[in-house]
Every structure is written in C-alpha cells, then in structure tokens.
Design a protein around this motif. Structure first.
Motif, short mmCIF file in Angstrom:
data_model
loop_
_atom_site.label_atom_id
_atom_site.label_comp_id
_atom_site.label_asym_id
_atom_site.label_seq_id
_atom_site.Cartn_x
_atom_site.Cartn_y
_atom_site.Cartn_z
N PRO A 124 11.67 3.46 -5.90
CA PRO A 124 10.25 3.82 -6.07
C PRO A 124 9.73 3.52 -7.47
CG PRO A 124 11.61 5.80 -5.96
CD PRO A 124 12.50 4.64 -5.61
N PHE A 125 10.62 3.58 -8.48
CA PHE A 125 10.19 3.23 -9.84
C PHE A 125 9.83 1.76 -9.92
CE2 PHE A 125 11.29 1.67 -14.12
CZ PHE A 125 10.37 2.39 -14.86
N TRP A 126 10.69 0.90 -9.36
CA TRP A 126 10.41 -0.53 -9.36
C TRP A 126 9.18 -0.83 -8.52
CZ3 TRP A 126 14.87 -4.59 -8.40
CH2 TRP A 126 14.42 -5.86 -8.81
N HIS A 127 9.02 -0.06 -7.46
CA HIS A 127 7.89 -0.26 -6.57
C HIS A 127 6.56 0.01 -7.27
CE1 HIS A 127 6.45 0.34 -2.13
NE2 HIS A 127 5.95 -0.75 -2.68
N VAL A 128 6.55 0.88 -8.27
CA VAL A 128 5.34 1.12 -9.05
C VAL A 128 4.84 -0.20 -9.65
CG1 VAL A 128 4.39 2.23 -11.11
CG2 VAL A 128 5.91 3.52 -9.60
N PHE A 129 5.76 -0.95 -10.24
CA PHE A 129 5.39 -2.23 -10.85
C PHE A 129 4.96 -3.24 -9.78
CE2 PHE A 129 8.01 -0.12 -13.94
CZ PHE A 129 7.43 -0.46 -15.16
N GLY A 130 5.62 -3.17 -8.62
CA GLY A 130 5.24 -4.05 -7.54
C GLY A 130 3.82 -3.81 -7.08
N ARG A 131 3.42 -2.54 -6.95
CA ARG A 131 2.06 -2.24 -6.51
C ARG A 131 1.03 -2.56 -7.59
NH1 ARG A 131 2.36 -3.31 -1.61
NH2 ARG A 131 3.30 -1.74 -0.24
N LEU A 132 1.39 -2.42 -8.85
CA LEU A 132 0.49 -2.85 -9.91
C LEU A 132 0.31 -4.37 -9.85
CD1 LEU A 132 1.71 -0.66 -12.92
CD2 LEU A 132 -0.33 -0.33 -11.51
N GLY A 133 1.40 -5.08 -9.52
CA GLY A 133 1.30 -6.52 -9.33
C GLY A 133 0.42 -6.87 -8.16
N CYS A 134 0.53 -6.10 -7.08
CA CYS A 134 -0.35 -6.30 -5.91
C CYS A 134 -1.81 -6.12 -6.30
CB CYS A 134 0.01 -5.32 -4.80
SG CYS A 134 1.59 -5.63 -3.99
N PHE A 135 -2.07 -5.12 -7.13
CA PHE A 135 -3.45 -4.86 -7.56
C PHE A 135 -3.98 -6.04 -8.37
CE2 PHE A 135 -6.54 -2.71 -10.46
CZ PHE A 135 -7.43 -2.30 -9.49
N ALA A 136 -3.14 -6.59 -9.24
CA ALA A 136 -3.56 -7.74 -10.04
C ALA A 136 -3.79 -8.96 -9.17
CB ALA A 136 -2.51 -8.03 -11.12
N ALA A 137 -2.93 -9.15 -8.16
CA ALA A 137 -3.01 -10.33 -7.31
C ALA A 137 -4.05 -10.19 -6.20
CB ALA A 137 -1.65 -10.62 -6.68
N GLY A 138 -4.40 -8.95 -5.85
CA GLY A 138 -5.38 -8.73 -4.79
C GLY A 138 -4.78 -8.62 -3.41
N CYS A 139 -3.45 -8.58 -3.30
CA CYS A 139 -2.83 -8.41 -1.99
C CYS A 139 -2.73 -6.92 -1.65
CB CYS A 139 -1.45 -9.06 -1.93
SG CYS A 139 -0.25 -8.40 -3.07
N CYS A 140 -2.40 -6.60 -0.39
CA CYS A 140 -2.27 -5.21 0.06
C CYS A 140 -3.55 -4.42 -0.26
CB CYS A 140 -1.06 -4.53 -0.58
SG CYS A 140 0.48 -5.44 -0.34
N PHE A 141 -4.69 -5.07 -0.06
CA PHE A 141 -5.98 -4.53 -0.47
C PHE A 141 -6.46 -3.43 0.48
CE2 PHE A 141 -6.20 -8.55 1.75
CZ PHE A 141 -6.97 -8.26 2.86
N GLY A 142 -7.36 -2.59 -0.07
CA GLY A 142 -7.85 -1.44 0.68
C GLY A 142 -9.07 -1.73 1.54
#
Length: 266
Positions: A124-142
């Motif tokens: 889950p710690f690594w996943h934090v960085f993954g989701r921040l990367g998703c936010f920057a890239a625009g994937c997994c959008f709301g």
C-alpha cells in the motif's frame, strides 16, 4: 495534470514512471531491512525475490488489463500487449505478485506467510506513489462531479477520455492514494509489531491487507469513470475485490491453522 515531467527533443520523462520508480526505491529499502526476518540469507536470493515481484506484478497487471480493456480481436491488442506505457491493472498485479511470492518461497524453502506479510506491508505504501502517478498521467480518472474539490484535466496528452477534458472530476486517484497511506500506516503500527513479537501468527498482516484493500477498491469503483461492467450491477473491479475478500478469509484460516501445527522435534 503533467503526464510529461521533462522533455528534451524527442526524449520524454514521464511523471508516472518517475513516481513509480521513487516508490519502488523507498519500498525496496524497507523490504531489504526485513530480509533476515523473512529468512533470506543472501543478496542473490533477496534480489531474485525483488525481480520475481516486479515481473509477476507487471505480467499479472498487463494480462488483466488486456482481458478487461483490449480483447484479442481489437486491432490495438498486440501493440498494447508489448507496450510499456499502455495500460496496467493494479488488481492483476496484486494477484500476480501473490502467486510469484508463493512460487519463490516454495522453490527456496521459505515460509510463504512471513514473506507475504512484508510484501503486504510494502504494497500500500508503494501504491500511494502509483496513484499519484495515475493522477499525473490522467489514468484511473474519476466521474464527473460538482463537488468543490473536483479536478479538471486539460492536457490532451493525459490518458483521460477525450470527452471528459475540461470537466470537473472526482480526484479518484488522490482518494485512493490517501486511503492507501492510511492502510500502510495501520498495518505498520497496529499489526506488524504483533507479528514480529510473535503475539500473532505470520499471515494475519497479509490477510488484513487483502481484506482492507478489497473493501477499499470495491467502494472506489463508485467514484471512477473508467470501470468495466461485469454482472448484477457490479464492475469487474468490484468482482475482483470480492475475490480479494475470499483470499483474505482463506489466508486468515490457513495462517491460524499453520500456527496451531505442532513443531516437529529435530
């Protein structure tokens, strides 16, 4: 947002990759500090385990992404299958890593639950960085929202659906990043000390992680706009989340059973 962190001529440094790499370095440092507790005695075995986790996670994540979003008949299937920047499913990576660790432990004669506990602490710690990367890239959008904290993507290079550019969306990636940070802290401060002190048997941290992330991801699907319908009103992500809850229950049962097993005199 900013999918490209830096560009020099044709060279592009993507924000997603940088954040994933940063999370990986920090997570590996913690993982390395626990190698003795996992029963890993050599550097070669430790780095083999790290590579198994990376390969199994990437393979599982890519396969599930293709199953969900790019069917074999799709003209972009082979391009997506062998691309390093065209789709990844976290849940696929999740199941892939568990399988990879199980095979590694079986081959090396290590206790699977003990190794998986530390992998589950790191995840889950690594996943934090993954989701921040998703936010920057625009994937997994709301989904579209009228909440005051809605975010608007305008860069056409982001991975967001074109029809959603310029519209206020739930920052689903940040919701999950925050929840993952709370999950990592909860596991570290509330459960890991009991595992390491011997008060709780190995495997319970992994079971807690599976269950907590299963619940988290199930409800996160209501905020995401990139979901894949499954059946009975559920999405594919929710179906897999229920699978994680089953895995959590099985892990809890097996860990408790293993802890009651009598030791064999030597």
């Amino acid at each position: 947002m900013h999918p490209v962190l830096f560009q020099l001529g044709e060279f592009r440094l993507y924000s997603y990759g940088v954040l994933i790499a940063l999370g990986g370095v920090l997570s590996t440092a913690f993982f390395s500090s626990k190698r003795a507790r996992m029963g890993i005695k050599t550097d070669e075995d430790f780095w083999l385990l790290v590579n198994v986790i990376l390969f199994a996670g990437f393979f599982g994540g890519r396969v599930l992404f293709l199953i969900e979003y790019v069917p074999l008949s799709h003209p972009a299937f082979w391009d997506s299958a062998f691309s390093f920047n065209k789709g990844f499913s976290v849940l696929g990576g999740f199941f892939g890593i568990v399988g990879g660790i199980w095979l590694f432990c079986r081959r090396k004669g290590l206790e699977f639950f003990r190794v998986q506990d530390y992998a589950s602490q790191v995840a889950p710690f690594w996943h934090v960085f993954g989701r921040l990367g998703c936010f920057a890239a625009g994937c997994c959008f709301g989904r579209v929202t009228d909440m005051p904290w809605g975010v608007t993507f305008t860069d056409p290079h982001t991975m967001i659906s074109p029809e959603l550019l310029g519209r206020a969306l739930h920052p689903a990636q940040l919701y999950e990043a925050a929840a993952d940070l709370v999950l990592a802290a909860g596991l570290y401060f509330l459960i890991l000390p009991k595992i390491e002190s011997g008060r709780w048997p190995p495997g319970l941290l992994a079971a807690a992680h599976f269950a907590a992330y299963g619940v988290l991801r199930f409800f996160m699907e209501y905020f995401r706009a990139d979901v894949v319908p499954l059946a009975a009103g559920l999405t594919a992500g929710q179906g897999l989340s229920l699978g994680l809850l089953v895995l959590a229950a099985a892990t809890f049962w097996a860990a408790q059973k293993a802890s009651r097993r009598p030791c064999t005199p030597t």
